[in-house]
Design a protein around this motif. Sequence first.
Motif, PDB file in Angstrom:
ATOM      1  N   GLU A 228      -4.570  27.269 -18.856  1.00 50.24           N
ATOM      2  CA  GLU A 228      -5.197  25.847 -19.712  1.00 50.24           C
ATOM      3  C   GLU A 228      -4.861  26.263 -21.025  1.00 50.24           C
ATOM      4  N   THR A 229      -4.243  24.987 -21.787  1.00 52.32           N
ATOM      5  CA  THR A 229      -3.992  25.356 -23.100  1.00 52.32           C
ATOM      6  C   THR A 229      -4.765  24.304 -23.889  1.00 52.32           C
ATOM      7  N   ALA A 230      -5.223  24.908 -25.029  1.00 53.12           N
ATOM      8  CA  ALA A 230      -6.272  23.848 -25.900  1.00 53.12           C
ATOM      9  C   ALA A 230      -5.847  24.112 -27.265  1.00 53.12           C
ATOM     10  N   GLU A 291      -4.380  29.440 -25.493  1.00 53.21           N
ATOM     11  CA  GLU A 291      -3.824  29.690 -23.944  1.00 53.21           C
ATOM     12  C   GLU A 291      -4.519  30.553 -23.173  1.00 53.21           C
ATOM     13  N   ARG A 301     -10.673  25.557 -16.057  1.00 53.38           N
ATOM     14  CA  ARG A 301     -10.904  24.451 -16.804  1.00 53.38           C
ATOM     15  C   ARG A 301     -12.156  24.361 -17.323  1.00 53.38           C
ATOM     16  N   VAL A 304     -13.129  26.857 -19.890  1.00 60.88           N
ATOM     17  CA  VAL A 304     -12.835  26.634 -21.066  1.00 60.88           C
ATOM     18  C   VAL A 304     -13.508  25.623 -21.760  1.00 60.88           C
ATOM     19  N   GLU A 305     -13.706  24.705 -20.971  1.00 61.40           N
ATOM     20  CA  GLU A 305     -14.807  23.525 -21.562  1.00 61.40           C
ATOM     21  C   GLU A 305     -16.093  23.906 -21.985  1.00 61.40           C
ATOM     22  N   THR A 321      -8.958  19.698 -27.738  1.00 62.81           N
ATOM     23  CA  THR A 321      -8.343  18.803 -26.806  1.00 62.81           C
ATOM     24  C   THR A 321      -7.722  20.013 -26.073  1.00 62.81           C
ATOM     25  N   ILE A 322      -8.036  20.019 -24.635  1.00 61.08           N
ATOM     26  CA  ILE A 322      -7.544  20.864 -23.575  1.00 61.08           C
ATOM     27  C   ILE A 322      -6.275  19.835 -23.042  1.00 61.08           C
TER      28      ILE A 322
END
Length: 474
Positions: A228-230, A291, A301, A304-305, A321-322
């Motif tokens: 996941e990339t934010a 990342e 995800r 991370v959220e 934003t992801i």
Amino acid sequence: MNEQLRRAPSPDLLPRFAAIVGDRYAITDPAALEPYLIEGRGIYRGRSSMLLRPGSVAEVQAILKLANETKTPLVPQGGNTGLVGGQIPFDGELILSLTRLDKVREVDAASNTMTCEAGVVLAKAQDAATAVDRLFPLSLGAEGSCTIGGNLSTNAGGTGAVAYGIARDLVMGIEVVLADGRIMNLLSKLKKNNTGYDLRHIFVGAEGTLGIITAAVVKLFPRPRAVETAFIGVPSPAAAVKLLNQAQARVGGTVTSFELIVRDVIEFALKHAHGARDPLATRHPWYVLMEVSSQHSDGLRDSVEQLLADASAEGLVRDATIAASLDQAKAFWHLRHVLPEAQKPEGGSIKADVSVPVASVPQFLEEAAAAAEAIVAGCRPVPFGHLGDGNVHFNVSQPIGADSAQFLARWGEINDAVNKIVLKYNGSISAEHGIGKLKRDSLPKVKDPVALELMRGLKRMLDPNGILNPGKVL
């Protein structure tokens, strides 16, 4: 005799060197030599009468034997992506290009190792690992052209160092041709090898001044099953440090990249870089590109959220934003990687590649910006870099409308001021670019004198005739 004339080989020696590699791979045409004489930022331009492109370790060995016998200096070069002048022949030295040593000799998935020759381009090494469902985590903006030999010789860092370490941490064994032509073969895959001094690390980060790395065994890792990339807007570097600590402690995976970027340099990228887009709807003073990777395909995800939601409630995150797709993640990374190029249209840029302890990054940034602005009123500090390991690219763009040459003439003054602050926080004046020529004269000011004495002793022992990359590092 003039030092520059001494370093340039006599014309009668050139055919002897050319005979080793063949005329096709002994480049003497000035136009063909030109790309090898200039480094990427245009700060340095060198001169040389010949570039040699050996195609085997035996040819490297023969070149070094002849160079040592005739006291002919050589400058080794990989992809010519270095940023401190370490790969440039300033005084007519021969250039030794390793780009034809470009074989991936072995990929051993069971042992999680890969054996690459020095001229293998980093992206090719990454692809070879991917082909057997493994990860080679060294990742740089120049990975499409930089080489494994150059990465090891400069002890490259990159965006994945927070999780996987720098080049030195990724090498298990090396093959080196010494100044006198002897080959030292330490191409071991072993994690445990307690047989005396660990000599491989003498050559990693030595910038070709002690020997020529011709091959290496590097570490591979299991490929992540989820990434996941934010892209995150934060109020300050201090908030970014707190977010980093929370991410490392709480997220359901490994933080594999954590980049800090000031808004001003984002503006440069949006203005000058093709394909650069602002990931967030509103502007923020600082940004984090994070990342996170996991060996589990589900749940990352959500983790991370939740992290970002909790950090937002604490005031550490203003917006985020992801990436919803691989293409969007690539767009985030494109914005990060174009930052160095995006500074060029803004005029002169004075650069410092430094590191301090992660906890000290906020104070360092504040003090370094104040110091630069006190020296040149109106200058524009645009720092960014690898917050996860404390590596800051503290770049300073010229004042708007200023004369570039006059601004760049203050390079030493600004860097000395920045270096003093770095040392205050027990940091390093070179985090991942090396010493080369750019920082050679600064090294004695910051290096422990006993360590410096030992470095000089190693140089005398391994290269008594001074033929390997003279004038660099020491």
